[in-house]
Design a protein around this motif. Structure first.
Motif, PDB file in Angstrom:
ATOM      1  N   PHE A  29     -24.321  38.291 -29.109  1.00  0.00           N
ATOM      2  CA  PHE A  29     -24.546  37.062 -29.864  1.00  0.00           C
ATOM      3  C   PHE A  29     -25.730  37.219 -30.810  1.00  0.00           C
ATOM      4  CE2 PHE A  29     -22.606  35.724 -25.881  1.00  0.00           C
ATOM      5  CZ  PHE A  29     -21.608  34.867 -26.319  1.00  0.00           C
ATOM      6  N   TRP A  30     -25.699  36.472 -31.925  1.00  0.00           N
ATOM      7  CA  TRP A  30     -26.894  36.237 -32.722  1.00  0.00           C
ATOM      8  C   TRP A  30     -27.614  35.106 -32.012  1.00  0.00           C
ATOM      9  CZ3 TRP A  30     -28.266  39.626 -36.163  1.00  0.00           C
ATOM     10  CH2 TRP A  30     -27.310  40.305 -36.917  1.00  0.00           C
ATOM     11  N   VAL A  31     -28.910  35.203 -31.856  1.00  0.00           N
ATOM     12  CA  VAL A  31     -29.652  34.198 -31.091  1.00  0.00           C
ATOM     13  C   VAL A  31     -30.846  33.707 -31.898  1.00  0.00           C
ATOM     14  CG1 VAL A  31     -30.885  33.715 -28.939  1.00  0.00           C
ATOM     15  CG2 VAL A  31     -29.011  35.385 -28.944  1.00  0.00           C
ATOM     16  N   ASP A  32     -30.968  32.386 -32.003  1.00  0.00           N
ATOM     17  CA  ASP A  32     -32.161  31.755 -32.547  1.00  0.00           C
ATOM     18  C   ASP A  32     -32.821  31.008 -31.394  1.00  0.00           C
ATOM     19  OD1 ASP A  32     -31.755  32.630 -35.177  1.00  0.00           O
ATOM     20  OD2 ASP A  32     -30.469  30.921 -35.614  1.00  0.00           O
ATOM     21  N   THR A  33     -34.139  31.038 -31.346  1.00  0.00           N
ATOM     22  CA  THR A  33     -34.883  30.398 -30.263  1.00  0.00           C
ATOM     23  C   THR A  33     -35.851  29.367 -30.825  1.00  0.00           C
ATOM     24  OG1 THR A  33     -34.770  32.460 -29.007  1.00  0.00           O
ATOM     25  CG2 THR A  33     -36.356  30.835 -28.266  1.00  0.00           C
ATOM     26  N   VAL A  34     -35.852  28.182 -30.212  1.00  0.00           N
ATOM     27  CA  VAL A  34     -36.795  27.119 -30.548  1.00  0.00           C
ATOM     28  C   VAL A  34     -37.373  26.575 -29.245  1.00  0.00           C
ATOM     29  CG1 VAL A  34     -35.667  26.512 -32.722  1.00  0.00           C
ATOM     30  CG2 VAL A  34     -34.984  25.354 -30.612  1.00  0.00           C
ATOM     31  N   HIS A  35     -38.389  25.705 -29.375  1.00  0.00           N
ATOM     32  CA  HIS A  35     -39.079  25.230 -28.178  1.00  0.00           C
ATOM     33  C   HIS A  35     -39.058  23.716 -27.995  1.00  0.00           C
ATOM     34  CE1 HIS A  35     -40.411  29.331 -27.750  1.00  0.00           C
ATOM     35  NE2 HIS A  35     -40.795  29.302 -29.004  1.00  0.00           N
ATOM     36  N   THR A  36     -38.566  22.964 -28.983  1.00  0.00           N
ATOM     37  CA  THR A  36     -38.532  21.503 -28.885  1.00  0.00           C
ATOM     38  C   THR A  36     -37.206  20.972 -29.416  1.00  0.00           C
ATOM     39  OG1 THR A  36     -39.433  21.088 -31.099  1.00  0.00           O
ATOM     40  CG2 THR A  36     -41.046  21.388 -29.293  1.00  0.00           C
ATOM     41  N   THR A  37     -36.901  19.737 -29.039  1.00  0.00           N
ATOM     42  CA  THR A  37     -35.675  19.122 -29.552  1.00  0.00           C
ATOM     43  C   THR A  37     -35.783  18.852 -31.046  1.00  0.00           C
ATOM     44  OG1 THR A  37     -36.457  16.912 -28.896  1.00  0.00           O
ATOM     45  CG2 THR A  37     -35.049  18.088 -27.337  1.00  0.00           C
ATOM     46  N   ARG A  38     -36.976  18.590 -31.531  1.00  0.00           N
ATOM     47  CA  ARG A  38     -37.169  18.401 -32.984  1.00  0.00           C
ATOM     48  C   ARG A  38     -36.757  19.675 -33.728  1.00  0.00           C
ATOM     49  NH1 ARG A  38     -42.790  16.299 -34.876  1.00  0.00           N
ATOM     50  NH2 ARG A  38     -41.856  14.367 -34.187  1.00  0.00           N
ATOM     51  N   LEU A  56     -33.490  21.887 -18.846  1.00  0.00           N
ATOM     52  CA  LEU A  56     -33.340  20.533 -18.324  1.00  0.00           C
ATOM     53  C   LEU A  56     -34.610  19.712 -18.525  1.00  0.00           C
ATOM     54  CD1 LEU A  56     -31.623  18.482 -16.747  1.00  0.00           C
ATOM     55  CD2 LEU A  56     -32.553  19.461 -14.653  1.00  0.00           C
ATOM     56  N   LEU A  57     -35.760  20.348 -18.364  1.00  0.00           N
ATOM     57  CA  LEU A  57     -37.042  19.648 -18.445  1.00  0.00           C
ATOM     58  C   LEU A  57     -37.816  20.113 -19.672  1.00  0.00           C
ATOM     59  CD1 LEU A  57     -37.992  19.958 -14.683  1.00  0.00           C
ATOM     60  CD2 LEU A  57     -36.939  18.005 -15.837  1.00  0.00           C
ATOM     61  N   LEU A  58     -37.422  19.631 -20.831  1.00  0.00           N
ATOM     62  CA  LEU A  58     -38.121  19.974 -22.063  1.00  0.00           C
ATOM     63  C   LEU A  58     -39.423  19.191 -22.166  1.00  0.00           C
ATOM     64  CD1 LEU A  58     -35.011  19.901 -24.377  1.00  0.00           C
ATOM     65  CD2 LEU A  58     -36.309  21.928 -23.721  1.00  0.00           C
ATOM     66  N   GLN A  59     -40.338  19.685 -22.964  1.00  0.00           N
ATOM     67  CA  GLN A  59     -41.631  19.020 -23.088  1.00  0.00           C
ATOM     68  C   GLN A  59     -41.561  17.731 -23.898  1.00  0.00           C
ATOM     69  OE1 GLN A  59     -44.161  22.144 -24.600  1.00  0.00           O
ATOM     70  NE2 GLN A  59     -44.697  22.791 -22.543  1.00  0.00           N
ATOM     71  N   ASP A  60     -40.694  17.670 -24.906  1.00  0.00           N
ATOM     72  CA  ASP A  60     -40.678  16.499 -25.780  1.00  0.00           C
ATOM     73  C   ASP A  60     -39.578  15.489 -25.473  1.00  0.00           C
ATOM     74  OD1 ASP A  60     -38.765  18.320 -26.701  1.00  0.00           O
ATOM     75  OD2 ASP A  60     -39.020  17.738 -28.791  1.00  0.00           O
ATOM     76  N   GLN A  61     -38.594  15.863 -24.658  1.00  0.00           N
ATOM     77  CA  GLN A  61     -37.495  14.947 -24.335  1.00  0.00           C
ATOM     78  C   GLN A  61     -36.660  15.580 -23.229  1.00  0.00           C
ATOM     79  OE1 GLN A  61     -35.067  14.031 -27.730  1.00  0.00           O
ATOM     80  NE2 GLN A  61     -33.829  12.555 -26.649  1.00  0.00           N
ATOM     81  N   ASP A  62     -36.081  14.751 -22.364  1.00  0.00           N
ATOM     82  CA  ASP A  62     -35.238  15.345 -21.338  1.00  0.00           C
ATOM     83  C   ASP A  62     -33.886  15.748 -21.937  1.00  0.00           C
ATOM     84  OD1 ASP A  62     -32.945  13.350 -20.168  1.00  0.00           O
ATOM     85  OD2 ASP A  62     -34.658  12.227 -20.963  1.00  0.00           O
ATOM     86  N   LEU A  64     -30.780  15.668 -20.897  1.00  0.00           N
ATOM     87  CA  LEU A  64     -29.604  14.803 -20.794  1.00  0.00           C
ATOM     88  C   LEU A  64     -29.597  13.721 -21.865  1.00  0.00           C
ATOM     89  CD1 LEU A  64     -29.263  14.540 -16.926  1.00  0.00           C
ATOM     90  CD2 LEU A  64     -28.161  16.136 -18.510  1.00  0.00           C
ATOM     91  N   SER A  65     -30.738  13.091 -22.120  1.00  0.00           N
ATOM     92  CA  SER A  65     -30.762  12.075 -23.181  1.00  0.00           C
ATOM     93  C   SER A  65     -30.591  12.731 -24.546  1.00  0.00           C
ATOM     94  CB  SER A  65     -32.048  11.246 -23.123  1.00  0.00           C
ATOM     95  OG  SER A  65     -33.170  12.029 -23.398  1.00  0.00           O
ATOM     96  N   PHE A  66     -31.112  13.936 -24.718  1.00  0.00           N
ATOM     97  CA  PHE A  66     -30.939  14.635 -25.984  1.00  0.00           C
ATOM     98  C   PHE A  66     -29.466  15.003 -26.209  1.00  0.00           C
ATOM     99  CE2 PHE A  66     -31.252  18.529 -28.663  1.00  0.00           C
ATOM    100  CZ  PHE A  66     -31.698  17.890 -29.817  1.00  0.00           C
TER     101      PHE A  66
END
Length: 92
Positions: A29-38, A56-62, A64-66
């Motif tokens: 796969f080509w892979v891009d990595t980010v750290h926040t939902t923004r 599952l436990l992101l720093q800026d938003q959970d 499931l809601s995202f």
């Protein structure tokens, strides 16, 4: 060379994001990595992805809601929610 699917990894833990990146890249796969939902939203606006992984436990938003927010705005890519939480087994 054939088409390589692109996956977006959203993981706030640097070591785990590097690990997932390596595994997925080794799998072709080509892979891009980010750290926040923004950052996910920015990437999804700029590029098409075949799948998304979310901690599952992101720093800026959970996650499931995202996921729900993505579906509401019409994003229907496959999403794999990952949890690094582990609990030791307790004897009954």
């Amino acid at each position: 060379m054939g088409h390589r699917p692109r996956i977006l990894v959203c993981e706030h833990d640097t070591a785990l994001s590097e690990y997932l990146h390596g595994i997925l890249e080794d799998a072709g796969f080509w892979v891009d990595t980010v750290h926040t939902t923004r950052q996910v939203l920015k990437k999804l606006a700029d590029r098409h992805y075949q799948a998304l992984t979310l901690n599952l436990l992101l720093q800026d938003q959970d996650a499931l809601s995202f996921c729900h927010e993505l579906r509401v705005v019409g994003m229907h890519l496959p999403i794999l929610v990952i949890s690094g939480c582990a609990r030791p087994k307790t004897p009954m």
